[in-house]
Design a protein around this motif. Structure first.
Motif, PDB file in Angstrom:
ATOM      1  N   MET A   1       0.999  -1.214  -0.001  1.00 54.67           N
ATOM      2  CA  MET A   1       0.048  -0.019   0.043  1.00 54.67           C
ATOM      3  C   MET A   1       0.799   1.356  -0.109  1.00 54.67           C
ATOM      4  O   MET A   1       1.751   1.272   0.849  1.00 54.67           O
ATOM      5  CB  MET A   1      -0.899  -0.135   1.152  1.00 54.67           C
ATOM      6  N   PRO A   2       0.718   2.379  -0.992  1.00 51.44           N
ATOM      7  CA  PRO A   2       1.655   3.358  -1.047  1.00 51.44           C
ATOM      8  C   PRO A   2       1.307   4.380   0.366  1.00 51.44           C
ATOM      9  O   PRO A   2       0.142   4.137   0.821  1.00 51.44           O
ATOM     10  CB  PRO A   2       0.950   4.214  -2.124  1.00 51.44           C
ATOM     11  N   LEU A   3       2.222   5.156   0.644  1.00 51.08           N
ATOM     12  CA  LEU A   3       2.134   6.279   1.519  1.00 51.08           C
ATOM     13  C   LEU A   3       1.081   7.234   1.195  1.00 51.08           C
ATOM     14  O   LEU A   3       0.945   7.491  -0.155  1.00 51.08           O
ATOM     15  CB  LEU A   3       3.612   7.146   1.709  1.00 51.08           C
ATOM     16  N   GLU A   4       0.371   7.540   1.965  1.00 50.24           N
ATOM     17  CA  GLU A   4      -0.738   8.575   1.857  1.00 50.24           C
ATOM     18  C   GLU A   4      -0.180  10.052   2.203  1.00 50.24           C
ATOM     19  O   GLU A   4       1.060  10.197   1.865  1.00 50.24           O
ATOM     20  CB  GLU A   4      -1.903   8.120   2.705  1.00 50.24           C
ATOM     21  N   GLY A  19      -3.123   4.060   5.681  1.00 54.35           N
ATOM     22  CA  GLY A  19      -4.444   3.502   6.272  1.00 54.35           C
ATOM     23  C   GLY A  19      -4.378   3.625   7.726  1.00 54.35           C
ATOM     24  O   GLY A  19      -4.458   4.790   7.873  1.00 54.35           O
ATOM     25  N   ASP A  20      -4.185   2.773   8.666  1.00 49.36           N
ATOM     26  CA  ASP A  20      -4.689   2.841  10.221  1.00 49.36           C
ATOM     27  C   ASP A  20      -3.236   3.024  10.674  1.00 49.36           C
ATOM     28  O   ASP A  20      -2.963   3.128  11.909  1.00 49.36           O
ATOM     29  CB  ASP A  20      -5.224   1.817  10.818  1.00 49.36           C
ATOM     30  N   LEU A  21      -2.007   3.083   9.944  1.00 40.61           N
ATOM     31  CA  LEU A  21      -0.526   3.351  10.307  1.00 40.61           C
ATOM     32  C   LEU A  21      -0.224   4.708  10.004  1.00 40.61           C
ATOM     33  O   LEU A  21      -0.466   5.313   9.182  1.00 40.61           O
ATOM     34  CB  LEU A  21       0.227   2.317   9.627  1.00 40.61           C
ATOM     35  N   GLU A  70       1.116   2.206  15.199  1.00 43.64           N
ATOM     36  CA  GLU A  70      -0.524   2.611  15.083  1.00 43.64           C
ATOM     37  C   GLU A  70      -0.462   4.211  15.137  1.00 43.64           C
ATOM     38  O   GLU A  70       0.101   4.826  15.374  1.00 43.64           O
ATOM     39  CB  GLU A  70      -0.876   2.078  16.500  1.00 43.64           C
ATOM     40  N   ARG A  71      -1.383   4.792  14.109  1.00 40.54           N
ATOM     41  CA  ARG A  71      -1.715   6.080  14.105  1.00 40.54           C
ATOM     42  C   ARG A  71      -2.714   6.363  15.040  1.00 40.54           C
ATOM     43  O   ARG A  71      -3.935   6.064  15.057  1.00 40.54           O
ATOM     44  CB  ARG A  71      -2.220   6.658  12.569  1.00 40.54           C
ATOM     45  N   ILE A  72      -2.223   7.561  15.867  1.00 37.37           N
ATOM     46  CA  ILE A  72      -3.240   7.973  16.980  1.00 37.37           C
ATOM     47  C   ILE A  72      -3.879   9.166  16.397  1.00 37.37           C
ATOM     48  O   ILE A  72      -3.401  10.186  16.072  1.00 37.37           O
ATOM     49  CB  ILE A  72      -2.507   8.219  18.013  1.00 37.37           C
ATOM     50  N   GLN A  73      -5.281   9.169  16.282  1.00 38.45           N
ATOM     51  CA  GLN A  73      -5.992  10.377  15.757  1.00 38.45           C
ATOM     52  C   GLN A  73      -6.463  11.126  16.933  1.00 38.45           C
ATOM     53  O   GLN A  73      -7.136  10.789  17.914  1.00 38.45           O
ATOM     54  CB  GLN A  73      -6.980   9.873  14.877  1.00 38.45           C
ATOM     55  N   GLY A  74      -6.111  12.487  16.984  1.00 43.35           N
ATOM     56  CA  GLY A  74      -6.577  13.348  18.348  1.00 43.35           C
ATOM     57  C   GLY A  74      -5.925  14.538  17.935  1.00 43.35           C
ATOM     58  O   GLY A  74      -4.891  14.818  17.086  1.00 43.35           O
TER      59      GLY A  74
END
Length: 248
Positions: A1-4, A19-21, A70-74
Motif C-alpha cells: 500500500m502506498p504512502l498517503e 491506512g491505520d498506520l 499505530e496512527r493515533i488520531q486526536g
C-alpha cells in the motif's frame, strides 16, 4: 500500500499516513543503528503497559528506513492548551499525573540517563573545559535512580484521543532520576510559556513531595544537554541556565 498524506515532519524524518498506520520515514543518510535503536527503545516501553502507540513494522520505503506504528488520531495537549487557555491548570495537572505514572515504571535494558547527559555535555564546543567540568561534577554527584524517563516529555508529545491519552516520541527514553526528566520538561515549557512551566514545577513537586531545589539542581545539566540541539532561538537562555548555581 502506498504512502498517503504527509502528517508530520522533523529534522531527519517525515511521517506519513498509510491506512491505520503512521509511517516514520528517515532521511537516506540517517544511520541504521539509530533507527533500530529507536524501534527497540519504543518496543521496550510498550512492554510496561503505558498508553503508547504500538510498533507494527520496521522496514524500508524506497531505500529509506522506516518505522510503522499505530496512527493515533486526536489533538496534542499543546493544541488543546492553546485553544482553551482558561483551563491551563487542568491540562498541566494531566501532564503531571501522566509523568508520575511513567516514573513508576522500570525498563532495566534502557540506556542510563546520566550516561547520555554526560556524553552530550562532553560533546559541546560552545562552553569551555572549566564549565564542562563543573557540570559533569554536578551530574556525577546527583543520585542515581532507575526510573523510566521519557526524555522529551512536553505537550506536543501527548495526544488526546477520546478518553485515552497517548504519549509518543520515546526515542530519548532512558532509566534515571525522575527529577532530571522533570527538569527537562520544565526547560521545554519555559521556552514556550514560563507561566505553564512554573505551574508544572509547583504541581509536580507538590504531588510527589519533592523539594523544588532538588529538581532545580538538574537545570544547568539539562540546559547544557539541550544546547546540543543547536537551536539558535534557545541559545541565549540556555547559556544563562548552564551557570552552575543554586536556584532560589
Amino acid at each position: 500500500m502506498p504512502l498517503e498524506k504527509l502528517i508530520a515532519t522533523g529534522e531527519h524524518t517525515n511521517v506519513y499516513q498509510r491506512g491505520d498506520l503512521a509511517v516514520k520515514v528517515f532521511s537516506k543518510d540517517y544511520p541504521k543503528t539509530e533507527v533500530l535503536y529507536e524501534a527497540l527503545t519504543h518496543a521496550r516501553v510498550e512492554e510496561t503497559g503505558l498508553c503508547v502507540p504500538k510498533i507494527m513494522e520496521v522496514g524500508k520505503e524506497d531505500g529509506q528506513w522506516s518505522i510503522s506504528m499505530e496512527r493515533i488520531q486526536g489533538k496534542t495537549l499543546a493544541q488543546i492548551m492553546q485553544e482553551d487557555p482558561e483551563n491551563l491548570p487542568k491540562y498541566i495537572e494531566q501532564m503531571v499525573d501522566i509523568q508520575i505514572e511513567i516514573h513508576t515504571k522500570k525498563v532495566p535494558l534502557l540506556l542510563k540517563l546520566k550516561d547520555r547527559l554526560a556524553s552530550q555535555i562532553q560533546s559541546l564546543d560552545c562552553i569551555d573545559d572549566t564549565r564542562k567540568y563543573e557540570l559533569l561534577t554536578r551530574l556525577d554527584s546527583c543520585p542515581k535512580h532507575i526510573k523510566l524517563c521519557h526524555g522529551n516529555f512536553n505537550p506536543t508529545n501527548i495526544i488526546v484521543q477520546g478518553d485515552k491519552i497517548y504519549v509518543v516520541d520515546w526515542k530519548n527514553a532512558s532509566q534515571g532520576n525522575a527529577s532530571a526528566d522533570v527538569g527537562r520538561t520544565y526547560l521545554l515549557l519555559c521556552l514556550q510559556n514560563k507561566q505553564a512551566a512554573d505551574l508544572y514545577m509547583d504541581l509536580f513537586c507538590q504531588k510527589t513531595n519533592t523539594a523544588k531545589k532538588y529538581v532545580q539542581a538538574w537545570l544547568p545539566i539539562v540546559a547544557a544537554a539541550q544546547l546540543t540541539q543547536n537551536i539558535d532561538s534557545e541559545r541565549d537562555l540556555l547559556m544563562k541556565w548552564i551557570d552552575v548555581v543554586d536556584y532560589e
